[in-house]
Design an enzyme around this catalytic site. Structure first.
Site, PDB file in Angstrom:
ATOM      1  N   TYR A  34       0.837  -1.197   0.000  1.00 34.19           N
ATOM      2  CA  TYR A  34       0.000   0.000   0.000  1.00 34.19           C
ATOM      3  C   TYR A  34       0.870   1.244   0.000  1.00 34.19           C
ATOM      4  CZ  TYR A  34      -4.394   2.408   1.344  1.00 34.19           C
ATOM      5  OH  TYR A  34      -5.533   3.177   1.391  1.00 34.19           O
ATOM      6  N   GLY A  70      -4.620   0.638  18.707  1.00 37.74           N
ATOM      7  CA  GLY A  70      -5.370   1.492  17.791  1.00 37.74           C
ATOM      8  C   GLY A  70      -6.745   1.789  18.313  1.00 37.74           C
ATOM      9  N   CYS A  92     -13.227  -1.843  23.170  1.00 36.96           N
ATOM     10  CA  CYS A  92     -13.422  -1.940  21.721  1.00 36.96           C
ATOM     11  C   CYS A  92     -13.964  -3.322  21.414  1.00 36.96           C
ATOM     12  CB  CYS A  92     -12.099  -1.726  20.994  1.00 36.96           C
ATOM     13  SG  CYS A  92     -12.185  -2.103  19.220  1.00 36.96           S
TER      14      CYS A  92
END
Length: 640
Positions: free
Chosen positions: A169, A316, A340
């Site tokens: 990427y 994250g 999360c």
């Protein structure tokens, strides 16, 4: 816990603990490329929350080549001065901060201004647009841009940089991955040739910034796909990268276009997805190894360090859900950590809708400069009607403000529709939200009335100063016959389908997950057909959730029809309009409706003029996702 909170040395940078904040592009960037008040407040909250080092979003080496939208960059001396003010604020909390330096290359949004994005070999990028292969004569200027941007980062008070060369990427990843790089010159072919541009960038940065300015490389420990880079490839390359100046490695995994769910691990992906590759790379590395990828519990973060699988953890979405994640571990307040659940609804889903990212369990994410929990000037008696996630969140925040809160739930269990949403395969992590909120309500002394269906007269005659109505919605049921039911009835086990030929009307998230659920509980032969009016299935689902879901549905043989509208249905036959043509299908033993819900506003209409403060939130206001329900609940609690 002790090892997680020991110092870590990366080159000349000393971290107070072994936690990093992962780079996440969330749509908070100012058009001029310098963090504004909102974005600064977002990072400062995590620095205050105890994280050792923050890695910022992608920071382009070329201000004229942005990454997918407004992108961090260094434009001129005035921007460096503004960055210096920001990095000083971060340092005041004892945290370090580094930018993720990159050339977006094939992922540049510059294509929308008529400029063709550049890549290693020329291929279609993540947006389906053509890219062009860079000529070797163009590379020296790009290498110089990397060196200049790194020098500007040093001048801006950053403690080092991270280079993005993972996932096949952006530019360096495009060159490094054999899935993208098909060149036949000195920059293609063998592993060392594919790494040549990266090595030259490392050399240039070290020459410009000095050997004492740390460089962390983000790499895919494995691209996890046939023909991609393997862990063994990376183990072979790591010593050479260290020789050229790499001071640490952040181990991610996967490849962007084909396997987004491996990069942003979602439902169905194991926690600590990159640990095995990180351990392998650590075995050959003489510099620290960091690991990222669904490290979202204190226990896992501690285990990684205690068992020396990596030298540091990169957090994250765990830090989106709770900016105090690190401090709460260190202070042994882990029950207070907002978890999360890997849903991707706020952090990724909102970005896909071209909106700034948010978080289901943390409605303050990205809004830290505008929203905070302020003590109530006068404590009020507050009733919350409905114990779904929106009502529970409202009750918690109201209690945190000092209000006296009573929560009413007609069922014996709290959780509302999350109890149903958590039933399909791989969705059980959603229950983390309910478990957290229930513990919080108990900790904050919220009175919980279970099995209590509140009526209007009870609220009107009560001594509550304010009422927050979170009493939900009712699923849409367009036809009534013995073979018809709603997806909610299936998930609530009010209707059982063990076998047969089933039509599911509605190919959104609920319809797709209901198909998976039915397949998981079948006890005989089961045929499943899903129809959807729109052009695509799973509208609004984040790619990292949708891609693996579609693979699973295809593997179990679900027949999926788009551009198909239901005209009518009787017990076993339906009339459809598909791509403009009408057709009749028969032989269905069951028809399951997953066509959404309608708000239940009867109670609101009965009490809205009673003289109390009345707030309508969540599905009772407008049927939607948990993200909006919690945001509504927060707004109501803050408005009291």
């Amino acid at each position: 816990m002790a090892k997680l909170f020991t110092e870590l040395q990366i080159g000349s940078m000393t971290l107070k603990n072994r936690t990093f904040m992962a780079p996440m592009s969330l749509g908070y960037v100012n058009p001029d490329g310098v963090p504004g008040e909102e974005q600064q407040a977002y990072w400062l909250a995590r620095a205050k929350g105890g994280v050792g080092c923050i890695i910022t979003d992608a920071t382009t080496v070329d201000p004229n080549t942005p990454y997918l939208g407004p992108t961090l960059c260094f434009r001129e001396e005035s921007s460096i001065a503004r960055y210096k003010e920001f990095t000083n604020k971060i340092h005041s909390y004892g945290a370090k901060i580094i930018p993720q330096i990159t050339h977006p290359g094939p992922e540049s949004i510059s294509s929308f201004s008529g400029v063709t994005p550049m890549s290693s070999s020329g291929y279609k990028n993540s947006m389906g647009q053509d890219t062009r292969a860079l000529g070797t004569e163009e590379l020296p200027a790009i290498i110089a841009q990397y060196a200049k941007a790194s020098w500007q980062a040093k001048q801006s008070g950053f403690d080092g940089i991270e280079l993005h060369c993972a996932h096949g990427y952006m530019l360096l990843g495009s060159f490094l991955s054999p899935l993208r790089n098909t060149r036949t010159d000195a920059y293609g072919g063998s592993l060392i040739n594919r790494a040549r541009l990266l090595l030259e960038v490392l050399d240039a940065i070290k020459e410009t910034c000095g050997s004492d300015f740390p460089i962390i490389l983000r790499i895919s420990g494995s691209e996890r796909i046939s023909g991609g880079n393997t862990a063994e490839d990376m183990m072979q390359l790591v010593p050479t990268l260290i020789q050229h100046g790499a001071d640490a490695f952040e181990i991610s995994g996967g490849v962007q276009y084909e396997l987004p769910n491996k990069i942003i691990p979602s439902h169905g992906e194991k926690a600590g997805i990159n640990l095995e590759e990180a351990a392998k790379i650590k075995s050959v590395s003489t510099v620290p190894v960091l690991v990222v990828g669904k490290i979202n519990t204190p226990e896992l973060a501690e285990t990684v360090i205690e068992e020396e699988k990596a030298d540091a953890v990169v957090l994250g979405r765990a830090l989106l859900a709770d900016p105090e994640f690190v401090n709460k571990i260190q202070e042994d307040r882990r029950d207070e950590i907002a978890p999360c659940a890997g849903c991707l609804v706020g952090c990724v889903g909102e970005q896909n809708k071209r909106r700034p990212a948010s978080c289901v369990i943390n409605p303050f994410a990205g809004k830290e400069s505008r929203l905070s929990i302020e003590p109530a000037e006068i404590s009020k008696k507050v009733a919350v009607v409905g114990g779904g996630i929106g009502g529970m969140a409202a009750a918690r925040l109201a209690a945190l403000r000092g209000e006296t809160v009573t929560l009413y739930e007609k069922e014996e269990k709290l959780g509302g529709q999350i109890l149903l949403a958590a039933l399909p395969p791989y969705k059980d992590p959603l229950m983390k939200w309910i478990q957290f909120l229930e513990k919080e309500l108990l900790r904050l002394n919220v009175q919980i009335e279970r099995g209590h269906l509140v009526n209007a007269e009870e609220l009107i005659q009560s001594n509550f100063d304010a009422v927050i109505l979170a009493n939900g919605s009712q699923p849409i049921m367009p036809t009534e016959n013995k073979n018809a039911c709603t997806a909610h009835q299936i998930l609530k086990e009010e209707k059982e389908i063990a076998e047969g030929n089933v039509l599911i009307v509605g190919g959104g998230m609920v319809g797709l997950e209901t198909a998976e659920y039915l397949d998981s509980v079948k006890r005989g032969s089961l045929t499943l057909t899903v129809i959807e009016m729109k052009d695509t299935l799973g509208e609004g689902m984040a790619p990292a959730n949708l891609v693996p879901a579609m693979i699973r549905l295809k593997n179990i043989g679900v027949n999926m029809m788009t551009k198909t509208r239901l005209i009518s249905a009787d017990e076993d036959t339906v009339r459809l309009e598909t791509s403009g043509e009408e057709k009749e299908l028969s032989g269905f033993t069951h028809i399951v409706y997953a066509m959404g819900s309608r708000p239940d506003q009867g109670l609101y209409d009965a009490v809205k003029d009673c003289g109390k403060e009345i707030y309508l939130i969540g599905d009772a206001k407008e049927a939607g996702q948990a993200l909006q329900a919690v945001a509504d609940g927060a707004a109501a609690a803050m408005a009291l």
